[in-house]
Design a protein around this motif. Sequence first.
Motif: not given
Length: 197
Positions: A144-153, A159-160
């Motif tokens: 599981v990944t989340a960049n800063l914008l994804e985290q804010a949203l 990802r497999l």
Amino acid sequence: MEFATSNESPEEPGTETSDDARTTAVRAAQTASAVEAAFAAPAGSSWSRVSPALTLYNRLALAGVLLPATVIAGAVAGFALGAAWAVAVVVPLLAIGVAGWLTAPRARASWGYAEGRTDFYLTCGVVIRQLVVVPYGRMQVVDVTANLLEQALGIATVRLRTAATTADARIPGLSLDEATRLRDRLAARSETFSTGL
């Protein structure tokens, strides 16, 4: 004196008859049905869709790339070649931005995933549709990944990763809770169905 009347209007040259129009409509419906069948969820299940926040994410990401690129490209073209060239550079970039902004909801709606009995199914794409089937036993890593914008949203990407690098798949725009639950389910199933690859 009696005149023969007819309800049929004379056909104009170059127009389709009602039979031709009906046949065309039937063929279009059959083609659409065949496309939907080709990209349908596995039997007995339906597509789980991603978060509506992915629409906003895609729009903000597009704006974050295109706005600076448009300003810089327009300024360079304007100073180096003149105002006409600046307009010629800026207008296509703005058109791309508007098109991306307007199609973001449809792009988000195209993402879907389903957990079959032995395989994981993923579909996406608007212009070019794609259906990916990943056997649970072939999954090597689920992250599981989340960049800063994804985290804010409040969203993340699951990802497999498989033995074949070309078969890697991702599911963007999942809520953080759903991303965590999906990761755990897929990791457990990959161990259960492990093929030793």
